[in-house]
Write a protein that holds these residues in place. Structure first.
Motif, PDB file in Angstrom:
ATOM      1  N   LEU A  99      68.437  17.363  59.056  1.00  0.00           N
ATOM      2  CA  LEU A  99      68.217  16.159  57.692  1.00  0.00           C
ATOM      3  C   LEU A  99      69.636  16.145  57.308  1.00  0.00           C
ATOM      4  CD1 LEU A  99      64.770  16.964  56.013  1.00  0.00           C
ATOM      5  CD2 LEU A  99      65.444  15.224  57.940  1.00  0.00           C
ATOM      6  N   GLU A 100      70.187  14.955  57.190  1.00  0.00           N
ATOM      7  CA  GLU A 100      71.485  14.583  56.701  1.00  0.00           C
ATOM      8  C   GLU A 100      71.413  13.787  55.538  1.00  0.00           C
ATOM      9  OE1 GLU A 100      74.205  16.083  56.750  1.00  0.00           O
ATOM     10  OE2 GLU A 100      74.150  17.549  58.747  1.00  0.00           O
ATOM     11  N   LYS A 101      71.195  13.971  54.343  1.00  0.00           N
ATOM     12  CA  LYS A 101      71.355  13.196  53.020  1.00  0.00           C
ATOM     13  C   LYS A 101      70.132  11.873  53.193  1.00  0.00           C
ATOM     14  CE  LYS A 101      76.171  13.877  51.658  1.00  0.00           C
ATOM     15  NZ  LYS A 101      77.381  13.497  51.250  1.00  0.00           N
ATOM     16  N   GLU A 102      69.160  12.840  53.512  1.00  0.00           N
ATOM     17  CA  GLU A 102      67.972  11.557  53.552  1.00  0.00           C
ATOM     18  C   GLU A 102      67.025  11.711  52.101  1.00  0.00           C
ATOM     19  OE1 GLU A 102      65.402  11.944  57.001  1.00  0.00           O
ATOM     20  OE2 GLU A 102      67.279  12.566  58.537  1.00  0.00           O
ATOM     21  N   ASN A 103      66.326  10.650  52.047  1.00  0.00           N
ATOM     22  CA  ASN A 103      65.442  10.623  50.836  1.00  0.00           C
ATOM     23  C   ASN A 103      64.012  10.669  51.119  1.00  0.00           C
ATOM     24  OD1 ASN A 103      67.742   9.567  49.459  1.00  0.00           O
ATOM     25  ND2 ASN A 103      67.136   7.739  49.125  1.00  0.00           N
ATOM     26  N   LEU A 133      60.964  10.329  45.782  1.00  0.00           N
ATOM     27  CA  LEU A 133      60.590  11.824  44.857  1.00  0.00           C
ATOM     28  C   LEU A 133      62.019  12.695  45.203  1.00  0.00           C
ATOM     29  CD1 LEU A 133      57.469  12.387  47.197  1.00  0.00           C
ATOM     30  CD2 LEU A 133      57.628  11.412  44.840  1.00  0.00           C
ATOM     31  N   ALA A 134      62.750  12.796  46.054  1.00  0.00           N
ATOM     32  CA  ALA A 134      63.842  13.274  46.217  1.00  0.00           C
ATOM     33  C   ALA A 134      64.989  12.781  47.081  1.00  0.00           C
ATOM     34  CB  ALA A 134      63.451  14.795  46.833  1.00  0.00           C
ATOM     35  N   GLN A 135      66.416  12.938  46.772  1.00  0.00           N
ATOM     36  CA  GLN A 135      67.365  12.257  47.238  1.00  0.00           C
ATOM     37  C   GLN A 135      68.079  13.351  48.086  1.00  0.00           C
ATOM     38  OE1 GLN A 135      69.103  10.266  43.804  1.00  0.00           O
ATOM     39  NE2 GLN A 135      67.938   8.261  44.392  1.00  0.00           N
ATOM     40  N   GLU A 136      68.768  12.486  49.015  1.00  0.00           N
ATOM     41  CA  GLU A 136      69.946  13.159  49.747  1.00  0.00           C
ATOM     42  C   GLU A 136      69.569  14.740  50.239  1.00  0.00           C
ATOM     43  OE1 GLU A 136      73.772  13.491  47.683  1.00  0.00           O
ATOM     44  OE2 GLU A 136      73.824  11.114  47.874  1.00  0.00           O
ATOM     45  N   LEU A 137      68.465  14.812  50.994  1.00  0.00           N
ATOM     46  CA  LEU A 137      67.713  15.922  51.695  1.00  0.00           C
ATOM     47  C   LEU A 137      68.659  16.494  52.827  1.00  0.00           C
ATOM     48  CD1 LEU A 137      64.201  15.314  51.503  1.00  0.00           C
ATOM     49  CD2 LEU A 137      65.230  16.731  50.098  1.00  0.00           C
ATOM     50  N   GLN A 138      69.149  17.594  52.467  1.00  0.00           N
ATOM     51  CA  GLN A 138      69.818  18.222  53.673  1.00  0.00           C
ATOM     52  C   GLN A 138      69.349  19.314  54.106  1.00  0.00           C
ATOM     53  OE1 GLN A 138      74.337  17.557  53.982  1.00  0.00           O
ATOM     54  NE2 GLN A 138      74.052  18.068  51.772  1.00  0.00           N
ATOM     55  N   LEU A 139      68.955  19.790  55.452  1.00  0.00           N
ATOM     56  CA  LEU A 139      68.062  20.971  56.150  1.00  0.00           C
ATOM     57  C   LEU A 139      68.343  20.909  57.482  1.00  0.00           C
ATOM     58  CD1 LEU A 139      66.085  22.901  55.484  1.00  0.00           C
ATOM     59  CD2 LEU A 139      64.213  21.194  56.154  1.00  0.00           C
ATOM     60  N   THR A 140      68.476  22.051  57.836  1.00  0.00           N
ATOM     61  CA  THR A 140      68.819  22.513  59.205  1.00  0.00           C
ATOM     62  C   THR A 140      67.734  23.420  59.736  1.00  0.00           C
ATOM     63  OG1 THR A 140      71.048  21.925  59.425  1.00  0.00           O
ATOM     64  CG2 THR A 140      70.283  23.324  61.279  1.00  0.00           C
ATOM     65  N   GLY A 177      65.066  27.362  65.772  1.00  0.00           N
ATOM     66  CA  GLY A 177      63.798  27.580  66.614  1.00  0.00           C
ATOM     67  C   GLY A 177      62.927  28.874  66.067  1.00  0.00           C
ATOM     68  N   GLN A 178      63.601  29.913  65.688  1.00  0.00           N
ATOM     69  CA  GLN A 178      62.822  31.102  65.159  1.00  0.00           C
ATOM     70  C   GLN A 178      63.210  31.312  63.449  1.00  0.00           C
ATOM     71  OE1 GLN A 178      63.561  34.563  67.560  1.00  0.00           O
ATOM     72  NE2 GLN A 178      63.821  33.143  69.484  1.00  0.00           N
ATOM     73  N   GLU A 179      63.574  30.257  62.844  1.00  0.00           N
ATOM     74  CA  GLU A 179      63.659  30.487  61.298  1.00  0.00           C
ATOM     75  C   GLU A 179      62.245  30.691  60.651  1.00  0.00           C
ATOM     76  OE1 GLU A 179      67.674  29.062  59.293  1.00  0.00           O
ATOM     77  OE2 GLU A 179      66.653  27.532  60.365  1.00  0.00           O
ATOM     78  N   LYS A 180      62.231  31.271  59.629  1.00  0.00           N
ATOM     79  CA  LYS A 180      61.221  31.166  59.014  1.00  0.00           C
ATOM     80  C   LYS A 180      61.573  31.013  57.460  1.00  0.00           C
ATOM     81  CE  LYS A 180      58.472  34.679  61.501  1.00  0.00           C
ATOM     82  NZ  LYS A 180      57.714  36.002  61.591  1.00  0.00           N
ATOM     83  N   ILE A 181      61.162  29.720  57.000  1.00  0.00           N
ATOM     84  CA  ILE A 181      61.391  29.120  55.941  1.00  0.00           C
ATOM     85  C   ILE A 181      60.420  28.626  54.795  1.00  0.00           C
ATOM     86  CG2 ILE A 181      62.478  26.686  54.822  1.00  0.00           C
ATOM     87  CD1 ILE A 181      64.080  26.481  57.827  1.00  0.00           C
ATOM     88  N   GLY A 182      60.662  29.163  53.659  1.00  0.00           N
ATOM     89  CA  GLY A 182      59.680  28.948  52.376  1.00  0.00           C
ATOM     90  C   GLY A 182      60.333  27.711  51.490  1.00  0.00           C
ATOM     91  N   ILE A 183      59.319  26.807  51.019  1.00  0.00           N
ATOM     92  CA  ILE A 183      59.603  25.769  50.264  1.00  0.00           C
ATOM     93  C   ILE A 183      58.977  25.856  49.000  1.00  0.00           C
ATOM     94  CG2 ILE A 183      59.846  23.110  49.748  1.00  0.00           C
ATOM     95  CD1 ILE A 183      60.121  22.967  52.662  1.00  0.00           C
ATOM     96  N   ILE A 184      59.469  25.998  47.994  1.00  0.00           N
ATOM     97  CA  ILE A 184      58.926  26.040  46.505  1.00  0.00           C
ATOM     98  C   ILE A 184      59.309  24.918  45.671  1.00  0.00           C
ATOM     99  CG2 ILE A 184      58.786  28.483  46.607  1.00  0.00           C
ATOM    100  CD1 ILE A 184      61.211  28.609  44.550  1.00  0.00           C
TER     101      ILE A 184
END
Length: 244
Positions: free
Chosen positions: A53-57, A65-72, A75-82
């Motif tokens: 994700l490159e600066k997506e809304n 809800l949120a602006q400029e999302l950046q996320l990579t 394959g084996q990452e364990k990611i938490g979102i709070i």
């Protein structure tokens, strides 16, 4: 002497009642434990980029809800979102689900916060989990359900009649049997007892594939995830695990 004999019998009965009471209070806790583990998972390469994700809304209809999302995501990452309630964490998870569903090399497992979005409430647990209907498969499913303390009637009744905890167990078992190589989890621990929590943390901490989870459970996040992001209206920011 007669009185002493009666008192001895009373004390003996009291000890038996105490033992019975202890077993009655301990058994439900034992029955709520979850004994599951993933096996034969073929994880995606650790270096493989699944999402970029490159600066997506992030929006619902016309509301941002949120602006400029950046996320990579690899394959084996364990990611938490709070993040606070209402900020859009489940909406973000749904967006990521769409992106991952489009990739043929990914077998995706999904556990929603609202179980009814995934479960077919008019089916029985056995019918829901069965893919072939063959006798050997049905026996295996019954064995798994029994290990999760489903009674035989619960295996046969409609899923809508099950408690939230039993429905959650059913979704976990579905994930284990399907053997996906990437998971999306929305508040995966919310309907489980404290007795079950260590097993759930272990289940996902030892899962060999990658996952993204939304959770308010700090201990779960610390034990399972390698990186945590906080969702805000300005995007995603990395959170130090020590600060949780």
């Amino acid at each position: 002497r007669l009185l002493a004999k009666k008192m001895k019998n009373v004390l003996s009965q009291e000890k038996r009642f105490e033992k019975t009471a202890q077993s009655m209070t301990q058994k439900p806790l034992e029955e709520e434990e979850i004994r599951l583990f993933f096996s034969d998972i073929q994880p995606l390469p650790a270096s493989k980029v699944l999402i970029q994700l490159e600066k997506e809304n992030l929006s619902i209809d016309d509301r941002v809800l949120a602006q400029e999302l950046q996320l990579t995501v690899h394959g084996q990452e364990k990611i938490g979102i709070i993040g606070p309630n209402g900020i859009g964490k489940s909406t973000l998870l749904a967006k990521l689900q769409q992106l991952l569903n489009d990739k043929r090399e990914i077998s995706l497992g999904y556990m929603p916060q609202d179980y009814h979005k995934k479960l077919q409430l008019n089916l029985s647990p056995i019918a829901y989990l069965s893919k072939t209907g063959e006798k050997e498969e049905l026996q295996k499913i019954q064995s798994h359900l029994a290990s999760l303390n489903f009674s035989y009637p619960e295996m046969q009744h409609q899923i809508r009649s099950l408690s939230g905890g039993q429905q959650g167990k059913l979704l976990l078992l579905d994930l284990v049997l399907r053997k996906p190589n990437f998971l999306l989890l929305d508040e995966p621990t919310r309907n489980f007892s404290p007795t079950s929590q260590p097993q759930i943390r272990k289940l996902f901490a030892t899962y060999p594939g990658g996952l993204i989870t939304v959770s308010h459970d700090r201990r779960f996040l610390k034990e399972v995830c390698s990186i945590i992001y906080r969702l805000t209206e300005h995007g995603l920011e990395i959170v130090n695990l020590e600060d949780l």
